[in-house]
Design an enzyme around this catalytic site. Sequence first.
Site, mmCIF file in Angstrom:
data_model
loop_
_atom_site.group_PDB
_atom_site.id
_atom_site.type_symbol
_atom_site.label_atom_id
_atom_site.label_comp_id
_atom_site.label_asym_id
_atom_site.label_seq_id
_atom_site.Cartn_x
_atom_site.Cartn_y
_atom_site.Cartn_z
ATOM 1 N N HIS A 43 0.942 -1.823 -0.177
ATOM 2 C CA HIS A 43 0.051 -0.129 0.013
ATOM 3 C C HIS A 43 0.718 1.364 -0.476
ATOM 4 C CE1 HIS A 43 -4.193 2.501 1.351
ATOM 5 N NE2 HIS A 43 -3.280 3.252 2.138
ATOM 6 N N GLU A 44 1.829 1.565 1.157
ATOM 7 C CA GLU A 44 2.782 2.298 1.096
ATOM 8 C C GLU A 44 3.749 2.917 -0.237
ATOM 9 O OE1 GLU A 44 1.970 5.172 2.861
ATOM 10 O OE2 GLU A 44 0.705 3.865 4.410
ATOM 11 N N HIS A 47 1.835 4.465 -2.658
ATOM 12 C CA HIS A 47 2.434 6.052 -2.457
ATOM 13 C C HIS A 47 2.802 6.692 -3.189
ATOM 14 C CE1 HIS A 47 -1.974 6.545 -0.680
ATOM 15 N NE2 HIS A 47 -1.800 5.872 0.197
ATOM 16 N N ASP A 137 -5.438 8.343 3.601
ATOM 17 C CA ASP A 137 -5.813 8.832 2.291
ATOM 18 C C ASP A 137 -7.283 9.005 2.212
ATOM 19 O OD1 ASP A 137 -4.060 7.094 1.763
ATOM 20 O OD2 ASP A 137 -4.334 4.955 1.189
#
Length: 288
Positions: A43-44, A47, A137
């Site tokens: 997930h990170e 980004h 988010d």
Amino acid sequence: MSKTLGFFKKIHIHPLFWLIIGVSIITARFMEVLVLFTFVLIHELGHGLTAHFFSWRIQKILLLPFGGVAEMDEHGNRPMKEELLVVIAGPIQHIWIQFVLWLLYNQMLIHPDDYTLWTGFNLMILSVNLLPAWPLDGGKLLFLWLSQFFTFRKAHRYTLYAAAGTIVITLITILVWNPLHLNSWVIWIFLVFSLWKEWKQRPFVFIRFLLERYYGNKDRELRAIQPIYAYPDENIVDVLERFSRGCKHTIRINGKGSNATIDENELLHAFFVDKLYKGKVADLLYMY
């Protein structure tokens, strides 16, 4: 290659993370923790890699005992479409993660119990991150949406109000649903601390926005040229607080015999370079 290596050097692991690993080994839950934090890392990285593609200034990607955070040194003057892509690049990872889990389950490569558990992890991370709370988010998406209709400062403040409401609702949910769930309390405390910190830094966030607008990215996306109407006896700071994202401002000064138009950079120059912190708009008429 060096830029790519530099990006991965920004990934840091919180010391308490290793404590969680140790406890998971002792309690025979290492695989569960490993899968959970693999999802968080993916997930990170979504980004981080998207921000890296757009040449954002990335401070670090930090894996926490209860999640992760990608810290960017950007202050609201990037194109909003670009920022939207960076924000959704995290949640969108959970779509292909779920598809891979389904394929593994369908090919009987993982046990049904593992599929159910890991699917729960994946959906939990996604749903928590989409809460309209800062700095999740969902909170950043709300900030982007509000920025379409309000000035930067109002959009930021309204986002924090929404975050506070989300925190209250989350507290009630925890108390009713499972008051002994430790992870929920850890996440809730993190959200409270993050909101308190962001609320205290509101003036600094606004000043960084103005600084970046004046000194920083000159190629920011502009939706339109938006005039701001000001009176000569109005404070310069009050006019700056009406600045919005995604547009260029012209300052139209009317009243008391004055009728002039100045560019936003002239107002920013007067504030940051000439240090007219308590100056009036009328002071600019004698300077330009």
